[in-house]
Design an enzyme around this catalytic site. Structure first.
Site, PDB file in Angstrom:
ATOM      1  N   CYS A 116     -12.899   4.965  -0.621  1.00 35.06           N
ATOM      2  CA  CYS A 116     -11.488   4.692  -0.323  1.00 35.06           C
ATOM      3  C   CYS A 116     -11.268   3.422   0.500  1.00 35.06           C
ATOM      4  O   CYS A 116     -10.131   2.973   0.637  1.00 35.06           O
ATOM      5  CB  CYS A 116     -10.858   5.882   0.393  1.00 35.06           C
ATOM      6  SG  CYS A 116     -10.810   7.386  -0.615  1.00 35.06           S
ATOM      7  N   HIS A 256      -4.388   3.801   4.291  1.00 35.46           N
ATOM      8  CA  HIS A 256      -4.896   4.562   3.148  1.00 35.46           C
ATOM      9  C   HIS A 256      -4.226   5.926   3.122  1.00 35.46           C
ATOM     10  O   HIS A 256      -4.067   6.571   4.158  1.00 35.46           O
ATOM     11  CB  HIS A 256      -6.412   4.706   3.263  1.00 35.46           C
ATOM     12  CG  HIS A 256      -7.004   5.653   2.269  1.00 35.46           C
ATOM     13  ND1 HIS A 256      -6.795   5.513   0.917  1.00 35.46           N
ATOM     14  CD2 HIS A 256      -7.780   6.754   2.431  1.00 35.46           C
ATOM     15  CE1 HIS A 256      -7.430   6.495   0.280  1.00 35.46           C
ATOM     16  NE2 HIS A 256      -8.023   7.260   1.181  1.00 35.46           N
ATOM     17  N   ASN A 286      -3.861  10.893  -3.182  1.00 38.94           N
ATOM     18  CA  ASN A 286      -4.891   9.908  -2.843  1.00 38.94           C
ATOM     19  C   ASN A 286      -5.410   9.260  -4.121  1.00 38.94           C
ATOM     20  O   ASN A 286      -6.164   9.876  -4.870  1.00 38.94           O
ATOM     21  CB  ASN A 286      -6.023  10.599  -2.073  1.00 38.94           C
ATOM     22  CG  ASN A 286      -7.109   9.633  -1.628  1.00 38.94           C
ATOM     23  OD1 ASN A 286      -7.090   8.441  -1.963  1.00 38.94           O
ATOM     24  ND2 ASN A 286      -8.066  10.139  -0.877  1.00 38.94           N
TER      25      ASN A 286
END
Length: 329
Positions: A116, A256, A286
């Protein structure tokens, strides 16, 4: 002569049309909308349903829209760095596949895999090529088809992830805008808390690995949350301290989008209010490497030249970091 910085001069994104809601997930696993929203902030996520489409197919419309906005041809791109945890295949690089699909015949490129945190790693890396004077137009793409590695019988992970892609163009700037500083970190000791067990050289695909469902995301949620909530916030705090930034100096936090609670902890560490946080986790979940560029795309019409942005991410590996940049248009 003014210092050359790498400035974002265009941004665009793409998410597939199919919406996977919390209500639909209730029919797949033992969960419910209230539980998902209260613990993650996610209400729905986008899924690429086409069986013959891959991560590069999410990137094509994102990049084509970016080129159209900027009014340039794909042939003008010098370099493509594609941050992804779900490449089309092990090789060739998804960056090369994308270059072929969009006609970027003069670009070289490669994939960057940092889970990520990949997009901020890629953005920092691409900035070096601009600052050195070697390249004039560097394309940074962050995208993932997370549905390809999500086990929809595992309620601890299937609620979290979605598919999507965002892209930014980096070009030289001498007005003081662009990427100013970055803090990048990693710690391989966290590798067993968030990973894909099989499919690499350690455990190549076999009947046994498929039967054991080892080609999906494996996550130990409590451990990941504990590390993420501390380290992502610390990286954002460190970038501010190094550059003498206060909460009032920051126009936007671009975090994020893994978990609303992690985002809130980072904002608290930076001493900034919720009105300064870019959030789209409720719509997309996500999307791994796609989250930060998709936020920039969603908020583009609210960004002004000179705005101070702090980007922050945390990912499997563990990887984490933060970027301080000034918006250029």
């Amino acid at each position: 002569m003014s210092k050359i910085r790498a400035a974002i001069t265009a941004v665009n994104g793409y998410v597939p049309p199919y919406i996977l809601t919390n209500q639909e997930l209730e029919t797949l696993v033992d969960t419910n909308d209230e539980w998902i929203v209260s613990r993650t902030g996610i209400k729905e996520r986008r899924i690429l349903k086409d069986g013959d489409k891959a991560t590069s197919d999410l990137a094509v419309p994102a990049v084509q829209g970016l080129l159209e906005k900027r009014g340039i041809s794909a042939k003008e791109i010098d370099l493509i760095i594609f941050a992804t945890a779900t490449p089309d295949m092990v090789f060739p690089a998804t960056a090369n596949i994308l270059a072929d699909k969009i006609g970027a015949s003069n670009a070289w490129g490669y994939d960057l895999q940092a889970a990520c945190s990949g997009f901020i790693y890629a953005l920092t890396t691409g900035a070096q090529f601009i600052e050195s004077g070697h390249h004039k137009k560097v394309l940074i793409v962050g995208g993932d088809k997370m549905s390809s590695i999500v086990d929809y019988t595992d309620r601890s992970t299937c609620i979290l992830f979605g598919d999507g892609c965002g892209a930014v163009l980096l070009e030289p700037d001498t007005e003081g805008n662009g990427v100013i500083d970055s803090v990048l970190k990693s710690d391989g000791a966290g590798r067993n808390y968030l990973y894909q067990k099989a499919g690499g050289s350690l455990n190549p695909a076999s009947h046994e690995t498929v039967d054991a469902r080892e080609h999906f995301i494996h996550q130990e949620g409590q451990q990941v949350f504990k590390f993420a909530v501390t380290n992502m916030a610390d990286a954002a705090g460190e970038i501010m301290e190094r550059n003498n930034l206060k909460g009032d100096d920051v126009t936007w936090l671009v975090p994020h989008q893994a978990n609303k609670r992690i985002i809130d902890a980072t904002a608290n560490r930076m001493n900034i209010g919720s009105e300064k946080i870019m959030i789209n986790i409720q719509k997309y979940g996500n999307t791994t490497n796609g989250t930060i560029p998709l936020c920039l795309w969603n908020w583009e019409n609210q960004l002004k030249k000179g705005d101070v942005l702090v980007l922050a991410a945390f990912g499997g590996g563990f990887t984490w970091g933060s970027i301080y940049l000034k918006w250029a248009y």
